[in-house]
Structures are given as C-alpha cells and as structure tokens.
Design a protein around this motif. Structure first.
Motif: not given
Length: 328
Positions: A14-15, A77, A245, A248, A251, A284, A286
């Motif tokens: 995700r990063t 994360p 964001e 993410r 991902c 997941w 944010y």
C-alpha cells in the motif's frame, strides 16, 4: 519549488507507489527510506531522525500527552488482529485465557501497540485484568531490549526486566516465563518447539468472531511528521495524506488483478473475497471517520493501562488539515 522530505517506512504494497515514484506528493521531493519497523521506531522516538516516519500508535499516543514531538496523519500502514500473538509455555498448564492471571508474561516492551491491544481484549473479553499479570520485558531474540519511550505507570502495574543475557523466546521455551505477548513470532514457536504453543489455535476463527462482535480491525501504526517540520509548512500534512491515499488506491486496484498474479498467493482472489465478506469492501480505510471506533477503543485502553496521561479523543491525534474535506 519542492520541499525535500525524508520518510522512513517499511516496504508495503500500500506504500509501494510512493517508494517507486508512481505517486508523488504535491510540492514534495520525497525520499522514501525503506527500513524494518523496529529500526524506524527506535530512531524516530529516541532521536527524531526523519522528517516523517511510520510509528507505533502506542508510542505516538504516549508522546502526545507529554512533550508532543510529532503530529500524525490518519494513515495506517499496519493493521493486525492480535489473538495470534499470545503464546504460552506448555509447562505452565495455561489452557484458557483466564489462567493468565497471576502469571509472568513476557513483553518486548510494555508500551508496544500489539501488547496494548492484547491486554485490552483479554480484559474486555476474558476477564483478565491488566494488573493481574507480572510483565517481564526484554529482547525477543537478542538480550537487553528496553522501553524506547519513558513510561510513568500506575503502581499496580508490575513490570520487571528479564535477567541479563536472557531472551524472551528462550525464557518461554524453558518455562521461565509462563506466556508471551508478541507481534513477532518467537523463534521457538516457528521451529516447532513442542514446549510452546499459541493460546488461541487456530486463531483465525477467534479473530473473525471478535470482528463480528466488535467491528474492530486493530490499528498498529500511524505515519507522523516531526512537529517542527509540520509547523514550518503545515500544508505538508495534507499533501502527504493525499499521496498515501493515492498509493493505497493503486494497491487495491493491483490486488484485484486476475490476468497475471502480482503476488505469490495462488488463491489470493478467494482470500480477498473472504476478507471483504467479513470486513467490507473498504477493509483497510485511511481517514478518521471510518476508524473512529477502533481509535477510540485503543485510546481507552492506552489510558486505562497507564500509557496516556489523559484520555484522548480521536480528533486530537491528527493534523487538522487531514480532517478537512478535499477541495474539488
């Protein structure tokens, strides 16, 4: 003109778009420093080495009610259910959670986020009060680990160091400690030592039931800015949040790809479907609002366990710029 920012963070799917440059924060020349979390946490908490960093949620909360050296973004994360992080020595005779009361339990650090969640769920779900256990601190696989942040714990919370030259994994295997709360799997268990087992085995059904009843998918880490960096250029908080964001989102799109397997999991599509059936499509998230209940629960635990000097509200954790709706 861009501002140079060094971000220390583990490599996550995700990063990854931030690390490889597919996503660039507006106005920021970002240097992504991929590091193991233990190194990042220690260097940031003790020496404030980086402009921004992944950080233990617990360490951040401890600091926020004292000298407040950092300000967080509502970026998470790392999340993990932690029933699977409770290990017991078979010599202890512990067969159910209530039997942990009165025992010696190893923890790498009292304040680790995983341990806050474990103590909280054991108290809420299994009537194991936080103060009913003696906590033994030390390194999991190397001796000498100490708390990375200063703690002022209530007098009824008993914490003592493991003996010199000893490791928690070794002490668990020999029965010197009765149990271990650990986010990282102890080597003795990974090797199949018959003297060590998980308290909840299998853990997944217990964790799934916990989520159904509580709606909690525990948050482990946040992303923080050093407060002096934030105060100098407050717009950075929103720029970085938006970039996380975007990464993410990329991902999520990648994990849904079925034409070619991006990840070494042959039934990933089935696992994603199973996860969404339980946790929802955006499992997941944010941001503050979709995580308010989880954060409030953690903050209640942190205060009750003597880690936070006062009971915080979820809004107090994050830079105000990250809580505003984006301008479209």
């Amino acid at each position: 003109m861009s501002i140079s920012i060094a971000l220390a963070c583990e490599r996550y799917d995700r990063t990854e778009a931030l690390r490889d440059g597919r996503v660039t924060p507006a106005g920021v020349d970002l240097t992504y420093l991929p590091q193991q979390v233990e190194e990042t946490f220690f260097r940031m908490a003790r020496f404030r080495e980086f402009d921004a960093a992944e950080m233990s949620l617990s360490s951040y909360v401890v600091g926020l009610t004292r000298d407040a050296p950092f300000i967080a973004l509502p970026v998470f994360p790392s999340r993990m259910f932690r029933h699977s992080g409770i290990y017991v020595s078979t010599a202890s005779g512990i067969g159910e959670p209530i039997a942990l009361a009165g025992r010696r339990v190893g923890v790498a650090e009292y304040q680790l986020t995983a341990n806050v969640w474990i103590r909280g769920l054991l108290a809420d779900e299994y009537a194991v009060p936080v103060e009913s256990v003696t906590y033994v601190t030390g390194g999991l696989h190397a001796p000498g680990r100490t708390e990375k942040v200063h703690l002022d714990l209530p007098p009824d919370v008993r914490v003592e160091p493991l003996g010199p030259g000893r490791t928690l994994a070794g002490a668990l295997a020999t029965g010197e400690i009765d149990a271990l709360y650990s986010p990282r799997t102890p080597g003795c268990f990974a090797r199949g030592d018959r003297g060590v087992r998980r308290l909840f085995e299998p853990a997944r059904p217990v964790e799934e039931d916990y989520y159904r009843r509580t709606g909690i998918f525990p948050i482990m880490h946040v992303v923080v800015l050093r407060r002096d960096v934030y105060e100098r250029d407050r717009w950075l908080a929103r720029s970085l949040y938006d970039a996380f964001e975007q990464a993410r989102t990329l991902c999520v799109e990648g994990i849904e790809e079925t034409a070619a397997a991006r990840y070494m999991l042959p039934w990933l599509h089935e696992e994603v479907a199973r996860t969404r059936a339980l946790l929802g499509d955006d499992y997941w998230p944010y941001g503050l609002e979709p995580n308010r209940h989880v954060l409030r629960t953690f903050l209640d635990y942190a205060y009750a366990q003597g880690l936070a000097a006062r009971r915080l509200e979820p809004e107090e954790l994050f830079a105000p710029e990250t809580l505003e709706s984006p301008i479209v």
